[in-house]
Design an enzyme around this catalytic site. Sequence first.
Site, PDB file in Angstrom:
ATOM      1  N   LYS A 193       0.739  -1.024  -0.110  1.00  0.00           N
ATOM      2  CA  LYS A 193      -0.213  -0.065   0.108  1.00  0.00           C
ATOM      3  C   LYS A 193       0.967   1.363   0.093  1.00  0.00           C
ATOM      4  CE  LYS A 193      -3.639   2.393   2.390  1.00  0.00           C
ATOM      5  NZ  LYS A 193      -4.509   2.429   3.640  1.00  0.00           N
ATOM      6  N   ARG A 203     -10.451  10.719   1.528  1.00  0.00           N
ATOM      7  CA  ARG A 203     -10.444  11.552   2.835  1.00  0.00           C
ATOM      8  C   ARG A 203     -11.537  12.444   3.092  1.00  0.00           C
ATOM      9  NH1 ARG A 203      -4.508  11.715   3.302  1.00  0.00           N
ATOM     10  NH2 ARG A 203      -4.146   9.480   2.930  1.00  0.00           N
ATOM     11  N   LYS A 245      -2.183  -1.508  -3.691  1.00  0.00           N
ATOM     12  CA  LYS A 245      -3.153  -0.301  -3.672  1.00  0.00           C
ATOM     13  C   LYS A 245      -2.456   0.835  -3.793  1.00  0.00           C
ATOM     14  CE  LYS A 245      -6.230   1.874  -0.565  1.00  0.00           C
ATOM     15  NZ  LYS A 245      -6.995   1.935   0.609  1.00  0.00           N
ATOM     16  N   SER A 271     -10.045   5.931  -4.655  1.00  0.00           N
ATOM     17  CA  SER A 271     -11.245   7.253  -5.042  1.00  0.00           C
ATOM     18  C   SER A 271     -10.584   7.979  -6.014  1.00  0.00           C
ATOM     19  CB  SER A 271     -11.291   7.730  -3.642  1.00  0.00           C
ATOM     20  OG  SER A 271      -9.853   8.132  -3.217  1.00  0.00           O
TER      21      SER A 271
HETATM   22  C1  PBG Z   1      -7.087   3.648   5.480  1.00  0.00           C
HETATM   23  C2  PBG Z   1      -7.624   3.317   4.074  1.00  0.00           C
HETATM   24  C3  PBG Z   1      -7.478   4.519   3.050  1.00  0.00           C
HETATM   25  C4  PBG Z   1      -8.112   4.073   1.768  1.00  0.00           C
HETATM   26  C5  PBG Z   1      -8.662   2.690   2.197  1.00  0.00           C
HETATM   27  N1  PBG Z   1      -8.331   2.417   3.301  1.00  0.00           N
HETATM   28  C6  PBG Z   1      -6.951   6.040   3.130  1.00  0.00           C
HETATM   29  C7  PBG Z   1      -5.615   6.049   3.275  1.00  0.00           C
HETATM   30  O1  PBG Z   1      -4.761   5.105   3.328  1.00  0.00           O
HETATM   31  O2  PBG Z   1      -5.055   7.082   3.509  1.00  0.00           O
HETATM   32  C8  PBG Z   1      -8.184   4.706   0.606  1.00  0.00           C
HETATM   33  C9  PBG Z   1      -9.157   4.094  -0.305  1.00  0.00           C
HETATM   34  C10 PBG Z   1      -9.274   5.027  -1.303  1.00  0.00           C
HETATM   35  O3  PBG Z   1      -8.824   6.127  -1.716  1.00  0.00           O
HETATM   36  O4  PBG Z   1     -10.450   4.759  -2.398  1.00  0.00           O
HETATM   37  N2  PBG Z   1      -8.085   3.008   6.284  1.00  0.00           N
END
Ligand code: PBG
Length: 323
Positions: A193, A203, A245, A271
Site C-alpha cells: 500500500k 479523505r 493499492k 478514490s
Molecule cells: C485506510 C484506507 C485508505 C483507503 C482505504 N483504506 C486511506 C489511506 O490510507 O489514506 C483509501 C481508499 C481510496 O482512496 O479509495 N483506512
Amino acid sequence: MDRPRRLRTTPAMRALTRETRLHPRELVLPVFVREGHGAPVPIGSMPGVVQHTLDSLPAAVEDSVAAGIGGIMLFGVPEHRDAVGTGATDPDGILNQAIRVAAQASAGRIVIMADLCLDEFTDHGHCGVLTESGEVDNDATLVRYQDMALAQADAGAEILGLSGMMDGQVAAVRDALDDAGHSNTSILAYSAKYASAFYGPFRDAVESTLDGDRRTYQMDYANRTEGLREADLDLLEGADIVMVKPAMSYLDVLAGVAERSSVPVAAYQVSGEYAMIEAAAANGWINRDAAIMESVHSIRRAGATIIFTYWALEVATWLKDNT
Ligand code: PBG
C-alpha cells in the site's frame, strides 16, 4: 507474413481470442457507512458514491447481491474521534454496527468485509496510535488492531482488510483471531500500500482529519522491490489474500505480486482513480463507460483476480449484458 490482425477481424473472433475476462463475482464494492440515520449523503469528490447510513445499508447489500458481485468492503464514518480510536473497538461503534447489519442482510449471499485500520476513528487521523512525541507507534497499534479484529469478527465480518501498513499486523491479528476461536475469519492484507495522492477523495468520504502524511508507514511510490517484500512477509505471516493499492499506477507491482503469490491477489482501484475518470468524462473529454471498462480490465490483466472498485455494481451489470 505474420498477420495478428486476422484474429481481430470480427467481434466474434475478438471475443473468442480474448485473453482476459472479468466476472462480476471478482468485483468488490467499497461501502461507506456514516453514523446517524436517514438518507445517504453524497460525496462531493466522488460523484455517484454516497455515505450510507444503517438505514440505507440493507438496500445497498441487496443491490450488490442483485448485481452478482463478490462482496462489499465496509468503511465506518464515526461522529466522534479520539486519540486511540475507541470507536473502532466499541461493539456499538459505527463500523461494527454496519458489519452486523450487512451480515444479516447478506445472509451469506455475498462476502462481508471490513476495513481494519484506525484512521477513520482517530482524531489525529493516523492509522495507529501515537507515542508521546507524536510518532505512529507500531507495536502499540498492533494491540489495537487485535482488539479491532475481534470486534469485527464478533460482528460477523468474514474478511478483515488490514490496511494500516504496520509491521507484523497480519501475524498479530491472525494470532488474536485464532486464540478467540475465529480461525475461519480471513485476512486480506493490504500488502503493498503506497502513500498516494490518489487517496485524496477518500479523505472526504470518511471525513478524515489527517494533518501531514503517512510516509513513515505507507510505501514510497518509487519502490517496486519493497512492494514484493511486503507481500512476501504477509504471505509468511498467514495472509489469505494479498492486495496492491492503488491499482492503476502500480500495475507493475501487481504483476510482480501475482507472479509469486500462492494466495488470491487483489487490487484496489482507489478514490482518485475513480474521480479522475468521472471528472474527465463529465467534461466530455473521455468516453466514461469505455474508460471504466478499460481501466478495470487492465487491473485484471496485470494479475488481480479480486478487484475493489467504486464502479463494481455498474461494471457487473455491463458484464452480464455483454460477455
Ligand atoms: C485506510 C484506507 C485508505 C483507503 C482505504 N483504506 C486511506 C489511506 O490510507 O489514506 C483509501 C481508499 C481510496 O482512496 O479509495 N483506512
